[in-house]
Design a protein around this motif. Sequence first.
Motif, PDB file in Angstrom:
ATOM      1  N   PHE A 277      31.861 -11.370  20.503  1.00 18.02           N
ATOM      2  CA  PHE A 277      32.121 -11.677  21.541  1.00 18.02           C
ATOM      3  C   PHE A 277      31.286 -11.105  22.505  1.00 18.02           C
ATOM      4  O   PHE A 277      30.615 -11.562  23.844  1.00 18.02           O
ATOM      5  N   ALA A 278      31.166  -9.812  22.508  1.00 18.82           N
ATOM      6  CA  ALA A 278      30.572  -8.977  23.573  1.00 18.82           C
ATOM      7  C   ALA A 278      28.977  -9.041  23.652  1.00 18.82           C
ATOM      8  O   ALA A 278      28.417  -9.351  24.760  1.00 18.82           O
ATOM      9  N   TYR A 279      28.364  -9.436  22.509  1.00 16.17           N
ATOM     10  CA  TYR A 279      26.789  -9.697  22.504  1.00 16.17           C
ATOM     11  C   TYR A 279      26.501 -11.045  23.290  1.00 16.17           C
ATOM     12  O   TYR A 279      25.782 -11.044  24.257  1.00 16.17           O
ATOM     13  N   PRO A 280      27.180 -12.179  22.896  1.00 18.55           N
ATOM     14  CA  PRO A 280      26.661 -13.326  23.723  1.00 18.55           C
ATOM     15  C   PRO A 280      27.096 -13.193  25.233  1.00 18.55           C
ATOM     16  O   PRO A 280      26.432 -13.707  26.382  1.00 18.55           O
ATOM     17  N   LEU A 281      28.210 -12.774  25.511  1.00 22.67           N
ATOM     18  CA  LEU A 281      28.748 -12.553  26.918  1.00 22.67           C
ATOM     19  C   LEU A 281      28.013 -11.738  27.527  1.00 22.67           C
ATOM     20  O   LEU A 281      27.979 -11.930  28.761  1.00 22.67           O
ATOM     21  N   ALA A 282      27.189 -10.716  27.081  1.00 21.47           N
ATOM     22  CA  ALA A 282      26.253  -9.889  27.992  1.00 21.47           C
ATOM     23  C   ALA A 282      25.221 -10.722  28.704  1.00 21.47           C
ATOM     24  O   ALA A 282      24.827 -10.343  29.633  1.00 21.47           O
ATOM     25  N   GLY A 283      25.177 -11.927  28.201  1.00 19.99           N
ATOM     26  CA  GLY A 283      24.027 -12.789  28.854  1.00 19.99           C
ATOM     27  C   GLY A 283      24.482 -13.279  30.173  1.00 19.99           C
ATOM     28  O   GLY A 283      23.423 -13.522  31.149  1.00 19.99           O
ATOM     29  N   LEU A 284      25.737 -13.420  30.576  1.00 18.82           N
ATOM     30  CA  LEU A 284      26.140 -13.623  31.931  1.00 18.82           C
ATOM     31  C   LEU A 284      25.978 -12.578  32.979  1.00 18.82           C
ATOM     32  O   LEU A 284      25.217 -12.867  34.040  1.00 18.82           O
ATOM     33  N   PRO A 285      26.356 -11.179  32.513  1.00 20.21           N
ATOM     34  CA  PRO A 285      25.918 -10.433  33.924  1.00 20.21           C
ATOM     35  C   PRO A 285      24.394  -9.976  33.830  1.00 20.21           C
ATOM     36  O   PRO A 285      23.905  -9.879  34.841  1.00 20.21           O
ATOM     37  N   ALA A 286      23.843 -10.343  32.657  1.00 23.83           N
ATOM     38  CA  ALA A 286      22.305 -10.029  32.581  1.00 23.83           C
ATOM     39  C   ALA A 286      21.651 -10.969  33.381  1.00 23.83           C
ATOM     40  O   ALA A 286      20.574 -10.753  34.218  1.00 23.83           O
ATOM     41  N   TRP A 340      31.364  -3.044  24.203  1.00 22.25           N
ATOM     42  CA  TRP A 340      31.462  -3.420  25.477  1.00 22.25           C
ATOM     43  C   TRP A 340      30.723  -2.545  26.417  1.00 22.25           C
ATOM     44  O   TRP A 340      30.606  -3.124  27.545  1.00 22.25           O
ATOM     45  N   PHE A 341      30.281  -1.374  26.229  1.00 23.70           N
ATOM     46  CA  PHE A 341      29.546  -0.530  27.164  1.00 23.70           C
ATOM     47  C   PHE A 341      28.311  -1.149  27.885  1.00 23.70           C
ATOM     48  O   PHE A 341      28.318  -1.231  28.881  1.00 23.70           O
ATOM     49  N   PRO A 342      27.498  -1.735  26.718  1.00 19.17           N
ATOM     50  CA  PRO A 342      26.329  -2.479  27.592  1.00 19.17           C
ATOM     51  C   PRO A 342      26.625  -3.543  28.372  1.00 19.17           C
ATOM     52  O   PRO A 342      26.216  -3.989  29.507  1.00 19.17           O
ATOM     53  N   VAL A 343      27.654  -4.297  28.123  1.00 19.12           N
ATOM     54  CA  VAL A 343      28.210  -5.183  28.831  1.00 19.12           C
ATOM     55  C   VAL A 343      28.787  -4.860  30.333  1.00 19.12           C
ATOM     56  O   VAL A 343      28.402  -5.442  31.388  1.00 19.12           O
ATOM     57  N   ALA A 344      29.690  -3.927  30.199  1.00 19.86           N
ATOM     58  CA  ALA A 344      30.195  -3.215  31.460  1.00 19.86           C
ATOM     59  C   ALA A 344      29.060  -2.698  32.357  1.00 19.86           C
ATOM     60  O   ALA A 344      28.919  -2.639  33.599  1.00 19.86           O
TER      61      ALA A 344
END
Length: 366
Positions: A277-286, A340-344
């Motif tokens: 979940f975290a890896y794809p969702l990182a695309g949004l804030p990026a 989740w740290f990279p996403v945050a």
Amino acid sequence: MSATLFRYVVRTYLGFAVGILCALVTVFLVVDFVDRSRMYTGEGWVWSVVVLYANKALLCVQQLGPAALLLAAGAAVSSLRKRGEVTAMRALSFGPKALYLPVGVCVALACVGLIAFDEWVVVQAGIRVDEITTQRFNRWGDWGMYHTPKQWFRRGDHIFYLRSGSAQEGFVDVAILTVTPDFRLARRVDARSMRPVEGTRWKLEGVVERTFTRDGQSSVRELDEVEYDLGASARTFRIRPGRPEQMRVPVLREQITARGEVGLATRQFSLVLHNRFAYPLAGLPAALLAVGLALRPGRKGNLTVALVEGLLISVIMWGLMVVARTLVLSERLSPVLAAWFPVALLVVAAALLWLRGEGRLGRGGG
């Protein structure tokens, strides 16, 4: 916000997203083929390579998808800015939200799609890639690390050595060690076979039982057949071989629980579960971060700069994920934090840049 403007920004963004993703996947597959071309030999190798790279393309879409979303956001906004359309939007009283909102909606839907794509398509594609690579081209790599059946388990004060078999059909040629709280061997049971009876009871055949006392004495008895309560049911040994990346979410959850019950490592499985979940969702804030960078005051609509910025963010995030994975496997970081740290971090960076652009943090741009 104007619906016409919303649709226009969406079309512009999707055009860049599809084009960049196709370019990234193509470059990756070409480089991979050139690097491995010497191993593709034998009769009918061409068709095998076609099937192999068709499945690798599916893996690449999932792996490169967030990066493509990021690069497309910066490129789309830079393109609009280069044509003077961002200035025209501002003249018509459309603020940065006119770009953030359509890009954000597109990326959010794409991220959800990538999660589903990973769960239902990429898992099977990964299995197929391993099958072709090992069986057709005899390249095993780390295949054995994940597919060799586990034989050592621990449950309570029992340590099991199960040489072959399964939890459903029973095990053959087993050894069961019983240890005391201070890890002293109290009993060893060797058996020709071990089959589940009911609950935590097992029937053992061809048994040799050795018991050991604290004063160093031992005794041996042989039994044709006997039942033991081993404190473990057949479900306790439901350990599946395979890469965690090639397991769906329900299976991952099951394996994390099962492996934890018998003393096997679970950290990599937990990391894969959260990264699903975290890896794809990182695309949004990026992507939102890329929009903010492209809207910086004094920034010109330079596509090259936008792509370089996007690549730099991708490299930094990739480096963080590699370091985090290493720390997880060395038991120095929890899988949840690593995933989740990279996403945050991306969320914080995107939020700070947006606040700055709105003039709420330092000096904003016009």
